[in-house]
Scaffold this active site. Structure first.
Site, PDB file in Angstrom:
ATOM      1  N   LYS A  81       0.845  -1.203   0.000  1.00 38.89           N
ATOM      2  CA  LYS A  81       0.000   0.000   0.000  1.00 38.89           C
ATOM      3  C   LYS A  81       0.877   1.248   0.000  1.00 38.89           C
ATOM      4  CE  LYS A  81      -3.936   2.002   2.588  1.00 38.89           C
ATOM      5  NZ  LYS A  81      -4.818   1.843   3.771  1.00 38.89           N
ATOM      6  N   SER A 156      -9.823   2.358   2.752  1.00 39.60           N
ATOM      7  CA  SER A 156      -8.910   3.062   1.865  1.00 39.60           C
ATOM      8  C   SER A 156      -7.987   2.122   1.099  1.00 39.60           C
ATOM      9  CB  SER A 156      -8.055   4.027   2.681  1.00 39.60           C
ATOM     10  OG  SER A 156      -7.192   3.310   3.568  1.00 39.60           O
ATOM     11  N   SER A 180     -10.105  -0.143   7.058  1.00 38.97           N
ATOM     12  CA  SER A 180      -9.547  -0.005   5.704  1.00 38.97           C
ATOM     13  C   SER A 180      -8.884  -1.256   5.158  1.00 38.97           C
ATOM     14  CB  SER A 180      -8.540   1.151   5.666  1.00 38.97           C
ATOM     15  OG  SER A 180      -9.200   2.377   5.845  1.00 38.97           O
TER      16      SER A 180
END
Length: 503
Positions: A81, A156, A180
């Site tokens: 990420k 997210s 998330s």
């Protein structure tokens, strides 16, 4: 594309590399080829690391040929990420204000991935500074759900979950501040875990909300997630909130759970999250969840109803605490010390340059949360808003502690609804925030939780959430693996095939 490789799980790939069935280069190249062919449809990656990934793979192959013992995930590629600092790749947190920034150091999580000899395929898309539930707030691109490319992949960490769901990567890292990892996992049919807060290091993680942020694994199944969890976890003296205890035995728990026997395990159904009239939960989601509960009971688990009345106050509590902490953390992005600078023409004052930079660099959701947090912390209101939120956080923690005196773990749906279409909730922030209704209480408490697929609604995946006591991560993996053992990996069995044109 070599689907014989990209369809394998991480555990299968690791064994294939150890046995010499496949070289690490062969495996890494297969995923890079799939990214090159399909990521134009999915949009999971912000940066692809061809040369670096292959260099690591070659190191693994040389080590194997030399007879060295390989680690549990050596040679298995991973996506990271874009919120973890990487010294050889850009790190932007999907924000324009950090466009092009390459950190001078690796985060602890990335250091551990490199030490495990896992080739890093690239950096994945996300909502800007991890603020969002749909990945629509990335400053760079949309990421699409592989199950239906007209729908969101969650947020997210939508880039990480979409990459795993589309088999562009066998594993990925995520961060979970309010859900998330788990919410994207639920809507893409992947497994996602939020470890105990402090069980995984935040050093080198771009901070959103410091008392909530927790790095964790994203994978195709429970065992893969556990293998990555043990690579990522453990004490880090550079993180003052890191817990100085051994990593819970999550791999052993996942293997135990895969036997499908939950005799002696007591699971609490959260009463406030089980009814159809709670905050607009979809009936299809609740039906899949109830079927999952029935399956767990058939596996031998004792199911009892547990009341956690303060869980329904978690959403407003979170949206006072998280924005307050983000308004403080993001104050450093002022065009002076980090990232881009706008308006420095020699005519404007320092304050005007800072203001112009922040206006140009931050997106709408980040600005909204900075304003909320600044107001909640302002003189005259801090006790009325932030102080009250901290008191409710204590009540939620007490709900968990009371529940865990009676049960081994709590279960609930992961999300109130399936993946929605792009644009369906961006005009109504409250409706967007409801995506994390069921996941937020665990972040406020700090305990571990996972999301595992439990069925389909309208042809889209539904997740079941398992929440455990602090540093009791192993029970969440055991329960998830047991449920998974009854239905196989939902993703592998059902997910649609992708083409360069999308579904």
């Amino acid at each position: 594309m070599n689907e014989a490789i990209t369809n394998k799980t991480a555990a299968e790939l690791a064994e294939a590399i150890r046995s010499g069935e496949h070289s690490a280069r062969e495996v890494t190249q297969a995923f890079l080829d799939r990214i090159d062919a399909l990521d134009g449809t999915i949009g999971a990656f912000l940066h692809v690391n061809h040369a670096g990934a292959l260099a690591t793979a070659d190191e693994v192959d040389r080590a194997r040929e030399a007879g060295e013992e390989l680690g549990p995930l050596a040679g298995v590629p991973i996506a990271v990420k874009d919120i973890f600092c990487t010294q050889d790749m850009p790190t932007t947190a999907a924000s324009k204000i950090l466009e092009g920034w390459v950190p001078p150091y690796d985060s602890t999580i990335v250091q551990r991935i490199r030490a495990a000899k896992m080739p890093i395929l690239g950096k994945t898309n996300m909502d800007e500074f991890a603020m969002g539930s749909s990945t629509e707030y990335s400053a760079y691109q949309l990421t699409r759900n592989p199950w239906d490319t007209h729908r969101i992949p969650g947020g997210s960490g939508g880039g990480s979950s979409a990459a795993v769901a589309a088999r562009l990567a066998p594993l990925a890292t995520g961060t979970d501040t309010g859900g998330s990892i788990r919410q994207p996992g639920a809507v893409t049919g992947t497994f996602g875990a939020k470890p105990t807060y402090g069980g995984t290091s935040r050093y080198g993680l771009i901070a959103f909300s410091s008392s909530l942020d927790t790095p964790g694994p994203v994978s195709r199944n429970t065992l893969d997630g556990a293998l990555l969890h043990e690579v990522m976890g453990g004490h880090d003296p550079r993180d003052s909130t890191s817990i100085d205890q051994p990593v819970p035995p999550v791999v052993e728990a996942a293997r135990t759970g895969a036997n499908g026997d939950l005799s002696g395990v007591t699971l609490g159904v959260v009463k406030e999250f089980a009814s159809g009239d709670t905050q607009g939960a979809e009936e299809g989601v609740l039906a899949a969840y109830r079927a999952g509960v029935a399956t767990l009971e058939k596996l031998g688990a004792k199911i009892v109803e547990v009341s956690c009345p303060n869980f329904l106050h978690a959403l407003p509590t979170y949206y006072l605490i998280a924005p307050s902490e983000c308004s403080s953390n993001l104050a450093r992005y002022d065009g002076v010390r980090y990232g881009v600078r706008v308006g420095d023409d020699g005519e404007r004052s320092l304050e005007e340059v800072m203001s112009t930079t922040r206006e140009a660099g931050f997106g709408p959701e980040v600005k909204r949360r900075i304003m909320l947090g600044t107001y909640a912390l302002s003189a005259g209101y801090v006790d009325q808003f932030y102080g009250q939120a901290q008191k409710v956080r204590t009540l939620i923690t007490q709900d968990f502690q009371t529940a865990f005196a009676k049960v081994d773990a709590l279960i609930s749906p992961t999300t109130p609804f399936i993946a929605f279409e792009f644009g369906a909730r961006t005009s109504d922030p409250y409706q967007m925030y409801l995506s994390d209704l069921y996941t937020i209480p665990t972040n406020l408490y700090g305990g571990p939780a996972v999301s595992v697929p439990c069925g389909l609604s309208e042809g889209m995946p539904v997740g079941l959430q398992v929440m455990g006591p602090t540093m009791g991560d192993e029970i969440t993996y055991q329960v998830a693996a047991a449920l998974e053992s009854t239905q196989g990996t939902l993703l592998a069995d059902t997910a649609p095939e992708l083409t360069a044109e999308g579904k």
